[in-house]
Design a protein around this motif. Structure first.
Motif, mmCIF file in Angstrom:
data_model
loop_
_atom_site.group_PDB
_atom_site.id
_atom_site.type_symbol
_atom_site.label_atom_id
_atom_site.label_comp_id
_atom_site.label_asym_id
_atom_site.label_seq_id
_atom_site.Cartn_x
_atom_site.Cartn_y
_atom_site.Cartn_z
ATOM 1 N N GLU B 4 -1.200 -24.332 -6.073
ATOM 2 C CA GLU B 4 -1.022 -25.784 -6.015
ATOM 3 C C GLU B 4 -2.342 -26.485 -6.311
ATOM 4 O O GLU B 4 -3.404 -26.012 -5.920
ATOM 5 C CB GLU B 4 -0.474 -26.201 -4.649
ATOM 6 N N TYR B 6 -4.496 -30.207 -6.323
ATOM 7 C CA TYR B 6 -4.610 -31.597 -5.860
ATOM 8 C C TYR B 6 -5.944 -32.166 -6.325
ATOM 9 O O TYR B 6 -6.837 -31.420 -6.729
ATOM 10 C CB TYR B 6 -4.491 -31.663 -4.332
ATOM 11 N N ILE B 32 -5.777 -35.057 0.069
ATOM 12 C CA ILE B 32 -5.156 -34.316 1.159
ATOM 13 C C ILE B 32 -6.214 -34.134 2.239
ATOM 14 O O ILE B 32 -7.298 -33.632 1.959
ATOM 15 C CB ILE B 32 -4.729 -32.903 0.685
ATOM 16 N N LEU B 34 -7.276 -32.249 5.633
ATOM 17 C CA LEU B 34 -6.936 -31.088 6.464
ATOM 18 C C LEU B 34 -7.573 -31.241 7.833
ATOM 19 O O LEU B 34 -8.772 -31.493 7.939
ATOM 20 C CB LEU B 34 -7.460 -29.806 5.813
ATOM 21 N N VAL B 140 -4.623 -26.984 10.387
ATOM 22 C CA VAL B 140 -5.126 -26.117 9.318
ATOM 23 C C VAL B 140 -6.642 -25.986 9.423
ATOM 24 O O VAL B 140 -7.358 -26.980 9.530
ATOM 25 C CB VAL B 140 -4.746 -26.705 7.937
ATOM 26 N N GLU B 158 -4.088 -20.748 7.521
ATOM 27 C CA GLU B 158 -2.667 -21.026 7.702
ATOM 28 C C GLU B 158 -1.857 -21.148 6.410
ATOM 29 O O GLU B 158 -0.666 -20.855 6.411
ATOM 30 C CB GLU B 158 -2.484 -22.338 8.487
ATOM 31 N N LEU B 159 -2.497 -21.601 5.330
ATOM 32 C CA LEU B 159 -1.725 -21.925 4.125
ATOM 33 C C LEU B 159 -2.108 -21.032 2.947
ATOM 34 O O LEU B 159 -3.162 -20.400 2.959
ATOM 35 C CB LEU B 159 -1.990 -23.386 3.721
ATOM 36 N N ASP B 160 -1.255 -21.055 1.915
ATOM 37 C CA ASP B 160 -1.622 -20.408 0.661
ATOM 38 C C ASP B 160 -2.817 -21.169 0.083
ATOM 39 O O ASP B 160 -2.949 -22.369 0.292
ATOM 40 C CB ASP B 160 -0.457 -20.491 -0.336
ATOM 41 N N PHE B 162 -5.270 -23.210 -2.395
ATOM 42 C CA PHE B 162 -4.962 -24.273 -3.363
ATOM 43 C C PHE B 162 -6.243 -24.780 -4.000
ATOM 44 O O PHE B 162 -7.347 -24.472 -3.539
ATOM 45 C CB PHE B 162 -4.180 -25.412 -2.691
#
Lengths: 291, 624
Positions: B4, B6, B32, B34, B140, B158-160, B162
């Motif tokens: 992803e 951004y 974004i 975090l 996150v 926590e996330l993939d 990006f």
């Protein structure tokens, strides 16, 4: 490519502390006990919400119950951001067993917007505990039934679902079974189901739909519809008492087990009494050490 | 897996990060943010006063410009209209009114509680951010940043992963971003203050009566003298809406020289008779339960008393607040203020008659917390950027702290806006190079009037301060300070002295100003020679650190976010004393950590492998 998701839920007595009340004979006092969305129904609503966040699914929720069951629909809408809420309510439905209930739900699901691709049900009800309504509804619908599902993903192109099932067999360790099935399917969701959103875009749409759900609940009546037996067009011989082959011929109270351990109330503010507890814990720990 | 992409990532949802998000969204740029906490604001803590300033030279973006509805809608506590410095020595106290210094170039300065306020900032910022595909992702924790063809790849617990074009690092004084990319070294104790704070409950109208303020006013009281226990720093007490923020802030190196438990510095403050009287309240005292009664009866009494006391506390608090009374009247249960009063006395009578509850005097503490504060004069980053990362606020070591001038939040907010402007310009030109974005941001920061304040003495501010101190006997100053400061205290020579002082530079001047003389000896002398006698009618019951920690809200992570590197070092042995949450202990000559009570302050970070807890884990403040 769209995905239509149905959820069947149940209004249940609120067994949380301070809300439940019993008759002197030990049976549940339903009039005095507050009601709420059943905890397993809530998990089913969460599982449906997952389909909304991940695949933009449209969600319809149905329940059979008295008019006050709109409370459960409201709570389920807040969890799932559903766009359609149906209550199946008629005096004719009273006294139904799980099969009689499944018939109403089958017809109700047929009234939902679009053809359902997945229907979710909770694992069981907290006041019935039989766990039969879901599978029976699936059988009546002719859908593939997947029980104890802990997670799932959908391939919108091939219209198939991949799901993990928790299989518990007595005497052997639990196993996770991964299955694939063509849509439509009926899923009874395992209480351990957890939705995980691992990308920024999933987290953002999670928030977006959560916000939308709050707004929708405020305008609950725009989404809510109540159906009686005629409006549903059910076969009256298949619902309520006439449609229920189960005969409850006797209810026995579970005998109180004889206590094998003696408990002692300890005053936590009294250091002396706490000292005693610590002493007992030490004893127990020492006993556990392999010499 | 698709990567992803951004435009901008902001790391950290404090007031600086949120300001950057707000400004970028205003400029129509996607970002974004975090945040490691479960909710934005839950990991933030401040003293704290938030200023809106009007510097005579240069421009700043104030909180009330960035959030246009701030003054009408924001949940700040009270506009501070009284600013008093107290010099203490035992039961003697000498006060100096520094309100004029507090008002210096200020539109206003208001007391704030960060958890509530940052949550409001987030709400405002996210509205506009969402429209352009941005937003705030809580829970996150960023663990690494790498680059691929100039774009930054962010990895979190926590996330993939990006990709983003630019990053604004607003992850606070213990910035992991700064450390992982080696943009700066960890701040050392000479560059930091350690602050500890407790929240004291006090009904709204009692605050107003006691501190002599109206419902839209507030007071700030600073303390120096014997309450410092010979450390360089002091105490503070700010009035909030229905709480007080009471804290102690000290130069970290002064604590290292003479180690003391940080909470002891709060305790000594509370025991000072002046402060004891400030925080006092009516406290119900339960009667000891008769242990000879049957246990069921004892339990029944315990629950009964607890429930009634809870009802009393809530009802009394409402009865002593205009909005509380209004909502009681709106509920329909009470018609007038008199009937509310009547109900309160009925509850009190019940407590006395049913359970023999009596009333006494004490104070009510709710939340304990701690934080490191970067001393902008000594640690502001000279190059507040690295590749396509811009550092703001605490993460960049920025804040204006000169004697009673205590400004961090406004600096962070202004930095956030400047970073957002630099990033927006780069988005327009699609150039995120150091020379185009970093250097430009650095220039914007250099233009900030706050940066100037971190470099040199503002003689107008100094004049106001010295005027307030005009009654201080000249011989005290003469005997304690060098000729420059002596000259400064004389109106005639002040101009020349300040010029000379600025030539000398902060480096040489600061050890003179920020010394034991200023914070300890002179105040003690002042209090003893000129002070009035104060007394308190009760002695406050101060909770132990274990009790304070036990009240805090943690989402425990079995995995420790801190690892001791050298368990036998002199520094770590001092940390056993200096950790505000008492996480460390020494066993057989080795220092060991139990991380469960950690408040993420970073006091130990110098010689540990220090990370923020993973997303949603660790401390979550209720007040902040």
């Amino acid at each position: 490519m769209s995905l239509n998701v149905g959820v069947i839920i149940k209004l249940e007595p609120d067994f949380s502390e301070g809300n439940v009340s019993y008759n002197p004979d030990g049976t549940l006092n339903r009039a005095e006990t507050k009601n709420t969305l059943g905890p397993h129904s809530a998990v089913a609503a969460q599982a449906a919400f997952y389909a909304k966040v991940m695949y933009g699914a449209k969600i319809s929720i149905g329940t059979m119950g008295p008019p006050i069951a709109d409370l459960a629909l409201k709570q389920a809408q807040e969890i799932s951001d559903a766009e359609e809420l149906q209550l199946y309510s008629d005096k004719l439905f009273a006294g139904a067993d799980t099969l009689g209930t499944a018939e109403v739900l089958r017809v109700g699901i047929g009234k939902m917007q679009g053809e359902m691709d997945i229907v979710f049900a909770g694992h069981r009800a907290s006041d019935g505990e039989t766990g039969q309504t879901g599978p029976q509804t699936a059988w009546k619908l002719g859908f593939t039934f997947l029980g104890n599902v802990t997670s799932y993903s959908v391939d919108l192109e091939t219209r198939t679902i991949r799901a993990k099932r928790l299989v518990s067999l007595q005497g052997s360790p639990d196993i996770i079974e991964e299955v694939e099935a063509p849509l439509p399917v009926f899923i009874s969701i395992d209480p351990t189901f957890k939705s995980s959103y691992n990308t920024i875009s999933q987290r953002l749409s999670f928030q977006k739909y959560q916000k939308e759900a709050k707004e929708r609940v405020k305008n609950f009546n725009n989404y809510y519809k109540i159906f009686n037996a005629d409006e549903l067009g059910v076969d009256k011989t298949l619902v309520g008492l006439p449609g229920s082959p189960t005969i409850v011929y006797k209810v026995e109270r579970v005998p109180k087990s004889t206590a094998t351990r003696s408990a002692e109330v300890v005053d936590g503010s009294d250091p002396k009494q706490l000292q005693k507890v610590v002493g007992k814990m030490k004893e127990a720990l020492e006993a556990m050490v392999i010499k | 897996m698709i990567l992803e992409k951004y435009d901008v990532a902001i790391i950290g949802g404090g007031s600086a990060g949120l300001a950057a998000l707000r400004q970028l969204s205003k400029l129509g740029k996607q970002a974004i943010l975090l945040e490691a906490g479960t909710k934005v604001g839950s990991k933030n803590i401040s003293g704290g006063i938030l200023y809106s300033k009007k510097p005579k030279k240069g421009q700043v973006t104030n909180v009330d410009e960035l959030y246009e509805n701030f003054l009408e809608d924001a949940p700040f506590e009270r506009k501070i209209t009284k600013y008093i410095l107290h010099s203490t020595s035992k039961d003697k106290e000498y006060s100096m009114d520094l309100t004029e210094a507090h008002d210096y170039q200020a539109n206003f300065g208001c007391s704030v509680l960060m958890t509530k306020l940052n949550s409001w900032f987030a709400h405002q910022a996210v509205e506009s951010a969402e429209k352009i595909g941005g937003g705030i992702i809580p829970g996150v924790h960023v663990k690494s940043i790498t680059w691929n063809e100039g774009k930054a790849i962010i990895q979190t617990d926590e996330l993939d992963e990006f990709e983003v074009k630019a990053i604004i690092a607003a992850d606070g004084v213990n910035s992991e971003v700064a450390e992982m990319v080696e943009a700066r070294s960890k701040f050392n104790p000479t560059q930091l203050y350690q602050g500890v704070k407790v929240i004291v409950k006090l009904p709204e109208e009692i605050i107003e009566e006691r501190f002599g303020v109206s419902s839209d006013e507030g007071a700030a009281h600073l303390f120096a003298g014997d309450i410092t226990l010979n450390h360089i720093g002091g105490g503070f007490l700010y009035t909030n809406r229905d709480t007080l923020s009471l804290g102690a802030v000290y130069h970290y190196d002064s604590l290292i020289r003479n180690p003391i438990e940080p909470y002891a510095l709060i305790d000594v403050l509370i025991k000072n008779p002046l402060v004891s009287e400030f925080v006092r309240d009516v406290i119900p005292i339960k009667k000891e339960i008769d242990k000879s009664l049957p246990q069921e009866e004892q339990l029944r009494i315990r629950f009964g008393v607890a429930k009634l006391i809870k009802t009393w506390k809530e009802f009394r608090e409402s009865s002593l607040s205009p909005s509380g009374r209004q909502s009681l009247i709106n509920s329909g249960k009470y018609k007038t203020n008199e009937s509310i009063q009547e109900r309160l006395s009925i509850i009190e009578k019940q407590m006395a008659e049913k359970f023999d509850v009596t009333f006494g005097t004490d104070y009510v503490e709710t939340e304990y917390g701690a934080k490191l504060v970067p001393d902008g004069k000594r640690c502001k980053m000279e190059k507040p950027f690295f590749k396509n990362i811009l550092f703001v606020g605490d993460a960049a070591g920025r804040g204006v702290f000169v004697g009673p001038r205590i400004e961090g939040l406004n600096v962070g907010i202004d930095d956030g806006v400047r970073a957002a402007n630099a990033v927006a310009r780069s988005l327009d030109k699609n150039d995120f190079s150091e020379s185009f974005m970093g250097e430009y941001y650095s220039q914007l920061i250099e233009e900030s009037p706050y940066t100037l304040d971190m470099k040199q003495i503002d003689k107008d501010y100094l004049k106001i301060f010295l005027d307030a101190a005009k009654d201080v006997p000249k011989d005290i100053i003469g005997s304690r300070y060098g000729p420059i400061l002596k000259m400064m205290s004389s109106g005639t020579f002040r101009g020349i002295a300040v010029k000379f002082a600025n030539i000398l530079g902060y480096d040489k001047l600061l050890p003179m100003i920020e010394s034991e003389n200023t914070y300890v000896k002179v105040p003690i002398q002042l209090a003893e020679r000129l002070g009035a006698t104060v007394s308190s009618t009760y002695s406050p019951t101060i909770p132990s650190i274990a009790d304070r920690i036990a009240k805090l809200n943690y989402n425990d992570d079995h995995h420790s976010h801190i690892k001791v590197l050298n368990s036998e070092s002199e520094f770590m042995k001092k940390i056993v004393t200096l950790c505000p949450a008492k996480c460390y202990s020494e066993e057989g000559g080795k220092v060991v950590i139990q991380h469960e009570g950690c408040v993420d302050c970073g006091t130990c970070s110098q010689e540990t492998e220090w990370k923020h807890p993973r997303g949603e884990k660790g401390i979550h403040y209720q007040y902040g």
